[in-house]
Scaffold this motif. Structure first.
Motif, PDB file in Angstrom:
ATOM      1  N   ALA A 195     -49.401 -13.967  58.951  1.00 38.08           N
ATOM      2  CA  ALA A 195     -48.066 -14.294  58.426  1.00 38.08           C
ATOM      3  C   ALA A 195     -47.622 -15.723  58.742  1.00 38.08           C
ATOM      4  N   PRO A 196     -48.406 -16.722  58.325  1.00 36.96           N
ATOM      5  CA  PRO A 196     -47.993 -18.107  58.598  1.00 36.96           C
ATOM      6  C   PRO A 196     -46.721 -18.485  57.834  1.00 36.96           C
ATOM      7  N   LEU A 197     -46.055 -19.520  58.349  1.00 38.23           N
ATOM      8  CA  LEU A 197     -44.868 -20.041  57.665  1.00 38.23           C
ATOM      9  C   LEU A 197     -45.300 -20.680  56.348  1.00 38.23           C
ATOM     10  N   ARG A 198     -44.805 -20.137  55.260  1.00 34.11           N
ATOM     11  CA  ARG A 198     -45.022 -20.768  53.951  1.00 34.11           C
ATOM     12  C   ARG A 198     -43.937 -20.272  53.012  1.00 34.11           C
ATOM     13  N   LYS A 199     -43.709 -21.066  51.970  1.00 38.27           N
ATOM     14  CA  LYS A 199     -42.688 -20.686  51.004  1.00 38.27           C
ATOM     15  C   LYS A 199     -43.212 -19.538  50.143  1.00 38.27           C
ATOM     16  N   ALA A 200     -42.409 -18.491  49.978  1.00 37.65           N
ATOM     17  CA  ALA A 200     -42.806 -17.422  49.047  1.00 37.65           C
ATOM     18  C   ALA A 200     -42.769 -18.011  47.637  1.00 37.65           C
ATOM     19  N   ASP A 201     -43.656 -17.560  46.779  1.00 44.23           N
ATOM     20  CA  ASP A 201     -43.728 -18.137  45.423  1.00 44.23           C
ATOM     21  C   ASP A 201     -42.394 -18.029  44.687  1.00 44.23           C
ATOM     22  N   ASP A 202     -41.654 -16.957  44.967  1.00 44.30           N
ATOM     23  CA  ASP A 202     -40.398 -16.744  44.239  1.00 44.30           C
ATOM     24  C   ASP A 202     -39.158 -17.154  45.047  1.00 44.30           C
ATOM     25  N   ALA A 203     -39.345 -18.019  46.059  1.00 50.68           N
ATOM     26  CA  ALA A 203     -38.182 -18.445  46.865  1.00 50.68           C
ATOM     27  C   ALA A 203     -37.494 -19.661  46.251  1.00 50.68           C
ATOM     28  N   LEU A 204     -36.176 -19.723  46.412  1.00 53.83           N
ATOM     29  CA  LEU A 204     -35.407 -20.911  46.038  1.00 53.83           C
ATOM     30  C   LEU A 204     -35.585 -21.904  47.182  1.00 53.83           C
ATOM     31  N   VAL A 205     -35.649 -23.203  46.871  1.00 51.93           N
ATOM     32  CA  VAL A 205     -35.856 -24.190  47.937  1.00 51.93           C
ATOM     33  C   VAL A 205     -34.568 -24.973  48.183  1.00 51.93           C
ATOM     34  N   LEU A 206     -34.257 -25.139  49.471  1.00 53.43           N
ATOM     35  CA  LEU A 206     -33.086 -25.946  49.828  1.00 53.43           C
ATOM     36  C   LEU A 206     -33.476 -26.968  50.895  1.00 53.43           C
ATOM     37  N   ASP A 207     -33.386 -28.261  50.537  1.00 52.01           N
ATOM     38  CA  ASP A 207     -33.561 -29.318  51.544  1.00 52.01           C
ATOM     39  C   ASP A 207     -32.147 -29.742  51.937  1.00 52.01           C
ATOM     40  N   ASN A 208     -31.757 -29.432  53.178  1.00 47.62           N
ATOM     41  CA  ASN A 208     -30.363 -29.680  53.560  1.00 47.62           C
ATOM     42  C   ASN A 208     -30.196 -30.927  54.429  1.00 47.62           C
ATOM     43  N   SER A 209     -31.194 -31.847  54.375  1.00 47.13           N
ATOM     44  CA  SER A 209     -31.122 -33.067  55.211  1.00 47.13           C
ATOM     45  C   SER A 209     -29.790 -33.792  55.047  1.00 47.13           C
ATOM     46  N   ASN A 210     -29.298 -33.840  53.801  1.00 46.01           N
ATOM     47  CA  ASN A 210     -28.077 -34.606  53.556  1.00 46.01           C
ATOM     48  C   ASN A 210     -26.891 -33.750  53.161  1.00 46.01           C
ATOM     49  N   LEU A 211     -26.927 -32.487  53.547  1.00 46.48           N
ATOM     50  CA  LEU A 211     -25.811 -31.605  53.198  1.00 46.48           C
ATOM     51  C   LEU A 211     -24.995 -31.267  54.441  1.00 46.48           C
ATOM     52  N   THR A 212     -23.688 -31.116  54.247  1.00 49.21           N
ATOM     53  CA  THR A 212     -22.857 -30.627  55.363  1.00 49.21           C
ATOM     54  C   THR A 212     -23.006 -29.099  55.404  1.00 49.21           C
ATOM     55  N   ILE A 213     -22.536 -28.516  56.484  1.00 51.77           N
ATOM     56  CA  ILE A 213     -22.603 -27.052  56.602  1.00 51.77           C
ATOM     57  C   ILE A 213     -21.813 -26.401  55.462  1.00 51.77           C
ATOM     58  N   ASP A 214     -20.639 -26.961  55.147  1.00 50.28           N
ATOM     59  CA  ASP A 214     -19.836 -26.391  54.058  1.00 50.28           C
ATOM     60  C   ASP A 214     -20.574 -26.467  52.723  1.00 50.28           C
ATOM     61  N   GLN A 215     -21.254 -27.595  52.483  1.00 50.66           N
ATOM     62  CA  GLN A 215     -21.980 -27.741  51.210  1.00 50.66           C
ATOM     63  C   GLN A 215     -23.133 -26.733  51.117  1.00 50.66           C
ATOM     64  N   GLN A 216     -23.858 -26.563  52.226  1.00 50.23           N
ATOM     65  CA  GLN A 216     -24.991 -25.631  52.145  1.00 50.23           C
ATOM     66  C   GLN A 216     -24.499 -24.186  52.019  1.00 50.23           C
ATOM     67  N   ASN A 217     -23.377 -23.880  52.679  1.00 51.84           N
ATOM     68  CA  ASN A 217     -22.824 -22.525  52.563  1.00 51.84           C
ATOM     69  C   ASN A 217     -22.383 -22.251  51.122  1.00 51.84           C
ATOM     70  N   ALA A 218     -21.776 -23.262  50.495  1.00 53.87           N
ATOM     71  CA  ALA A 218     -21.302 -23.087  49.114  1.00 53.87           C
ATOM     72  C   ALA A 218     -22.497 -22.866  48.184  1.00 53.87           C
ATOM     73  N   TRP A 219     -23.560 -23.627  48.388  1.00 57.19           N
ATOM     74  CA  TRP A 219     -24.778 -23.473  47.572  1.00 57.19           C
ATOM     75  C   TRP A 219     -25.343 -22.052  47.713  1.00 57.19           C
ATOM     76  N   LEU A 220     -25.404 -21.600  48.970  1.00 55.63           N
ATOM     77  CA  LEU A 220     -26.000 -20.289  49.246  1.00 55.63           C
ATOM     78  C   LEU A 220     -25.175 -19.157  48.626  1.00 55.63           C
ATOM     79  N   LEU A 221     -23.863 -19.275  48.755  1.00 57.37           N
ATOM     80  CA  LEU A 221     -22.982 -18.241  48.208  1.00 57.37           C
ATOM     81  C   LEU A 221     -23.110 -18.187  46.680  1.00 57.37           C
TER      82      LEU A 221
END
Ligand code: DC
Length: 229
Positions: A195-221
């Motif tokens: 079970a190595p760390l890898r992206k599931a083929d059907d996963a949505l990808v989020l790079d949050n390097s430049n996002l605030t916590i509020d922005q990432q929460n809004a995206w996720l919701l």
């Protein structure tokens, strides 16, 4: 409305837990931090003298004692967040130290540890209505989860976040050491046999390097509402 299963995977210290916890609170789901479970296994090894001075693990002795490890989560009324308990003792603080962080990836790579934790995680999520974060939730624990997210951020941003977190708790820490530790954990987590760390083929990808916590929460919701309707 049917409650779905939400799997949030990604690299070390990329803010998965923060976003998973916030989402669970907003939508009334249960949040499970699967990394905390591997950290409990590591703390148990340290407490029982199962890690040698050179960092190697006494695997046979550890495997025989795996059944003594019981991890649970209880809501902390003060923080409004779940605390982690190892055999009924709150270890929320102990499992976040650098010492545990530096031993956790080899412990989490052991097949008998993964088998035990995966079984517990699947049991916790049997009824749905769960947000679980980790490394293999969308690939191995809940491969049929309705919503999968793979989170990442640059190494430096992640190290800075972990540094700030430890500083805020008054834990001794060094930026360079944290950066090296997270790179090493990513390497071990991504290259292990089970079970190595890898992206599931059907996963949505989020790079949050430049996002605030509020922005990432809004995206996720927003993603949650699109999927759960
Ligand atoms: O998310 P975290 O940093 O607290 O996780 C601690 C370690 O546990 C991490 O180095 C990899 C391991 N882990 C894992 O192998 N599988 C999971 N589902 C969650 C964590």
């Amino acid at each position: 409305m049917k409650k779905i299963t939400i799997a949030i995977d990604g690299h070390s210290s990329c803010g998965k837990s923060t976003m998973a916890k916030d989402l669970a609170r907003q939508i009334g789901y249960i949040y499970i931090d699967s990394g905390a479970m591997y950290r409990c296994c590591t703390l148990f090894c340290m407490q029982q003298g199962l890690i040698n001075a050179d960092g190697s693990i006494q695997e046979e002795a550890f495997e025989q004692r795996m059944s003594e490890i019981h991890v649970s989560f209880r809501l902390n009324a003060e923080t409004g967040r779940p605390d982690t308990y190892l055999n009924n003792i709150c270890v929320e603080r102990e499992i976040r130290t650098m010492e545990v962080s530096s031993h956790v990836s080899p412990v989490a790579a052991l097949p008998f540890v993964r088998a035990a934790m995966t079984a517990q995680q699947q049991e916790m999520g049997r009824e749905g209505g769960i947000v679980m974060d980790g490394r293999d939730i969308g690939t191995a624990v809940f491969p049929h989860a309705e919503m999968k997210v793979f989170v990442t951020a640059s190494d430096e941003v992640r190290a800075q976040r972990r540094y700030d977190e430890l500083q805020a708790k008054g834990e001794p820490c060094d930026f360079q050491q944290i950066l090296e530790n997270l790179r090493e954990r990513d390497r071990i987590d991504s290259t292990r046999a089970v079970a190595p760390l890898r992206k599931a083929d059907d996963a949505l990808v989020l790079d949050n390097s430049n996002l605030t916590i509020d922005q990432q929460n809004a995206w996720l919701l927003e993603q949650f509402h699109k999927i759960a309707g």
